[in-house]
Scaffold this active site. Sequence first.
Site, PDB file in Angstrom:
ATOM      1  N   HIS A   1     -20.844  16.399  56.858  1.00 55.76           N
ATOM      2  CA  HIS A   1     -21.289  15.162  57.503  1.00 55.76           C
ATOM      3  C   HIS A   1     -21.167  15.321  59.001  1.00 55.76           C
ATOM      4  CE1 HIS A   1     -21.607  10.875  58.479  1.00 55.76           C
ATOM      5  NE2 HIS A   1     -22.205  10.777  57.316  1.00 55.76           N
TER       6      HIS A   1
ATOM      7  N   ASP B   1     -23.018  11.239  48.780  1.00 59.02           N
ATOM      8  CA  ASP B   1     -24.071  11.637  47.851  1.00 59.02           C
ATOM      9  C   ASP B   1     -23.607  12.597  46.766  1.00 59.02           C
ATOM     10  OD1 ASP B   1     -26.210  10.180  48.975  1.00 59.02           O
ATOM     11  OD2 ASP B   1     -26.243  11.574  50.652  1.00 59.02           O
TER      12      ASP B   1
HETATM   13  N1  CMC Z   1     -23.357  23.579  53.139  1.00 56.25           N
HETATM   14  C1  CMC Z   1     -23.105  24.714  53.812  1.00 56.25           C
HETATM   15  N2  CMC Z   1     -22.875  24.796  55.129  1.00 56.25           N
HETATM   16  C2  CMC Z   1     -22.935  23.640  55.814  1.00 56.25           C
HETATM   17  C3  CMC Z   1     -23.191  22.399  55.182  1.00 56.25           C
HETATM   18  C4  CMC Z   1     -23.406  22.405  53.798  1.00 56.25           C
HETATM   19  N3  CMC Z   1     -23.659  21.281  53.142  1.00 56.25           N
HETATM   20  N4  CMC Z   1     -23.177  21.434  56.108  1.00 56.25           N
HETATM   21  C5  CMC Z   1     -22.919  22.025  57.286  1.00 56.25           C
HETATM   22  N5  CMC Z   1     -22.779  23.355  57.098  1.00 56.25           N
HETATM   23  C6  CMC Z   1     -22.427  24.346  58.130  1.00 56.25           C
HETATM   24  C7  CMC Z   1     -23.643  24.698  58.972  1.00 56.25           C
HETATM   25  O1  CMC Z   1     -24.324  25.827  58.464  1.00 56.25           O
HETATM   26  C8  CMC Z   1     -23.007  24.972  60.317  1.00 56.25           C
HETATM   27  O2  CMC Z   1     -22.456  26.241  60.275  1.00 56.25           O
HETATM   28  P1  CMC Z   1     -22.446  27.168  61.648  1.00 56.25           P
HETATM   29  O3  CMC Z   1     -21.594  26.426  62.625  1.00 56.25           O
HETATM   30  O4  CMC Z   1     -21.877  28.453  61.193  1.00 56.25           O
HETATM   31  O5  CMC Z   1     -23.869  27.254  62.092  1.00 56.25           O
HETATM   32  C9  CMC Z   1     -21.850  23.980  60.390  1.00 56.25           C
HETATM   33  O6  CMC Z   1     -21.502  23.723  59.010  1.00 56.25           O
HETATM   34  C10 CMC Z   1     -22.196  22.679  61.070  1.00 56.25           C
HETATM   35  O7  CMC Z   1     -23.372  22.193  60.444  1.00 56.25           O
HETATM   36  P2  CMC Z   1     -24.497  21.371  61.184  1.00 56.25           P
HETATM   37  O8  CMC Z   1     -25.768  21.475  60.426  1.00 56.25           O
HETATM   38  O9  CMC Z   1     -24.520  21.723  62.640  1.00 56.25           O
HETATM   39  O10 CMC Z   1     -23.882  19.911  61.049  1.00 56.25           O
HETATM   40  P3  CMC Z   1     -24.654  18.578  61.250  1.00 56.25           P
HETATM   41  O11 CMC Z   1     -23.660  17.601  61.693  1.00 56.25           O
HETATM   42  O12 CMC Z   1     -25.839  18.784  62.125  1.00 56.25           O
HETATM   43  O13 CMC Z   1     -25.210  18.230  59.781  1.00 56.25           O
HETATM   44  C11 CMC Z   1     -25.411  17.368  57.611  1.00 56.25           C
HETATM   45  C12 CMC Z   1     -24.673  17.275  58.948  1.00 56.25           C
HETATM   46  C13 CMC Z   1     -25.005  16.189  56.735  1.00 56.25           C
HETATM   47  C14 CMC Z   1     -26.925  17.277  57.842  1.00 56.25           C
HETATM   48  C15 CMC Z   1     -25.049  18.721  56.932  1.00 56.25           C
HETATM   49  O14 CMC Z   1     -23.668  18.771  56.678  1.00 56.25           O
HETATM   50  C16 CMC Z   1     -25.840  18.938  55.640  1.00 56.25           C
HETATM   51  O15 CMC Z   1     -26.970  19.435  55.702  1.00 56.25           O
HETATM   52  N6  CMC Z   1     -25.251  18.587  54.448  1.00 56.25           N
HETATM   53  C17 CMC Z   1     -25.961  18.701  53.207  1.00 56.25           C
HETATM   54  C18 CMC Z   1     -26.895  17.516  53.034  1.00 56.25           C
HETATM   55  C19 CMC Z   1     -26.136  16.252  52.700  1.00 56.25           C
HETATM   56  O16 CMC Z   1     -25.277  16.222  51.827  1.00 56.25           O
HETATM   57  N7  CMC Z   1     -26.520  15.162  53.376  1.00 56.25           N
HETATM   58  C20 CMC Z   1     -25.939  13.833  53.153  1.00 56.25           C
HETATM   59  C21 CMC Z   1     -25.143  13.343  54.318  1.00 56.25           C
HETATM   60  S1  CMC Z   1     -24.164  11.883  53.934  1.00 56.25           S
HETATM   61  C22 CMC Z   1     -25.291  10.624  53.536  1.00 56.25           C
HETATM   62  C23 CMC Z   1     -26.337  10.369  54.532  1.00 56.25           C
HETATM   63  O17 CMC Z   1     -26.149  10.498  55.740  1.00 56.25           O
HETATM   64  O18 CMC Z   1     -27.420   9.996  54.112  1.00 56.25           O
END
Ligand code: CMC
Length: 434
Positions: free
Chosen positions: A311, A369
């Site tokens: 998140h 989720d």
């Molecule tokens: N699985 C594997 N690696 C992950 C994940 C994941 N679910 N989420 C983040 N990472 C890693 C990402 O690869 C990155 O690694 P590095 O620093 O080595 O490049 C690091 O963690 C930070 O990730 P980010 O993409 O920069 O983080 P963000 O804050 O931009 O993204 C997120 C947040 C929710 C989009 C992401 O965690 C994600 O894609 N999660 C899976 C989708 C999900 O479950 N979404 C629902 C969110 S909660 C409900 C809602 O908001 O609707």
Amino acid sequence: MSSTAAGSLTVTMNGSNHTATLPLLPGTIGPAVADIRKLYADLGVFTYDPGYGGTAACDSKITYIDGDLGILLHRGYPIEQLAEKSTFLEVAYLLLNGELPTDAEADEFHRGVMLHTMVHEQLRQFYNGFRRDAHPMAVICGVVGALSAFYHDSLDINNADHRRISAFRLIAKVPTIAAWAYKYSLGQPFMYPRNDLGYAENFLYMMNAVPAEPYHVNPVLARAMDRILILHADHEQNASTSTVRLAGSTGANPFACIAAGIASLWGPAHGGANEAVLKMLAEIGDSSHIPDFIAKVKDKNSNVRLMGFGHRVYKNYDPRAKIMQATCHEVLTELGIKDDPLLDLAVELEKIALHDDYFISKKLYPNVDFYSGIILQAMGIPTSMFTVLFAVARTVGWISQWKEMMEDPSQRIGRPRQVYTGHVQRNYVPVESR
Ligand code: CMC
């Protein structure tokens, strides 16, 4: 906008003696924010923050998240207490109005919402324009946007009464529109809302009943649905809420703004994750395949993510995920499902991920989720409706945030800047010279 500074931050341009003093604006809780509004005028530079991870775009009194501690408050009330003791409509009142309602206020609000559950009969025609196999998010995005073509009498965004009626209409009609999107996909008759039922009960009724037979909504499932709606009601300035605010900042009408929010919610990084979790679990299939799957998630080149994990704000267990997990057990018990292979797989996956260095070091925990899809599937709701359900619940948050913005005298059009990295000015080249 808070005007009393809690100190200031001084920024100096490298190699010069030009400085800017940025007031630090305090919140009631949470970190202070540096007010950069005069930075460009003072120093001639903008700030750069793709994804807005370090930027507050507004001030708000609705929802507070402490991502490090895993705390979520609506108008100051912890989500755990609201999920246990409140109802969705009461939370809706709280989000919109700032306080919990008295008995009389709750009755009036309930009546106000339920009075608007039907949709203009002509809206039924819209559904026939969609393919039967259309994703219900596509359908509700279109039909909710079309509301602005039907309710001209509540479109004056500068009129408080119009804003109030539009809020009622959206909260009341989105479940009807969503249930009809499902019925349309099944080829079953649309069920009209029943105002003698509770909000969640009526939604389950419109989704599951058919005119040919009486239908009784299981009260345990209605309560579970109500709780799921509470858990999704608002989440401060997430992508879809920011979309609603940005659209609203231009003066667009609330129906158009909520349609924009629905479109933004659809993506798998946001509301679409609940659907994606179930697809992922189905793909993994068996706990013996978890290590391979985790290896793929950790592989930088694979683009595979553990859906339902991670998140932007929570760097701890999402408090909604804990409640969701408990609700999951309640629902499965009520339905007499002793062994749910999907739940077993999810629990195993969570256990492995929470002990893996990759997830620990990046502070990736289950989010709302991760378990919601398992409950919804057990309740007989098809995967394609999961994100729709999220949209039904979040409509309340969106419209509360939109209303707050419209009532804020300092509100102005949202208009971010950019770092331009394209060509500098050059002359047009005639086709024969290219
Ligand atoms: N699985 C594997 N690696 C992950 C994940 C994941 N679910 N989420 C983040 N990472 C890693 C990402 O690869 C990155 O690694 P590095 O620093 O080595 O490049 C690091 O963690 C930070 O990730 P980010 O993409 O920069 O983080 P963000 O804050 O931009 O993204 C997120 C947040 C929710 C989009 C992401 O965690 C994600 O894609 N999660 C899976 C989708 C999900 O479950 N979404 C629902 C969110 S909660 C409900 C809602 O908001 O609707």
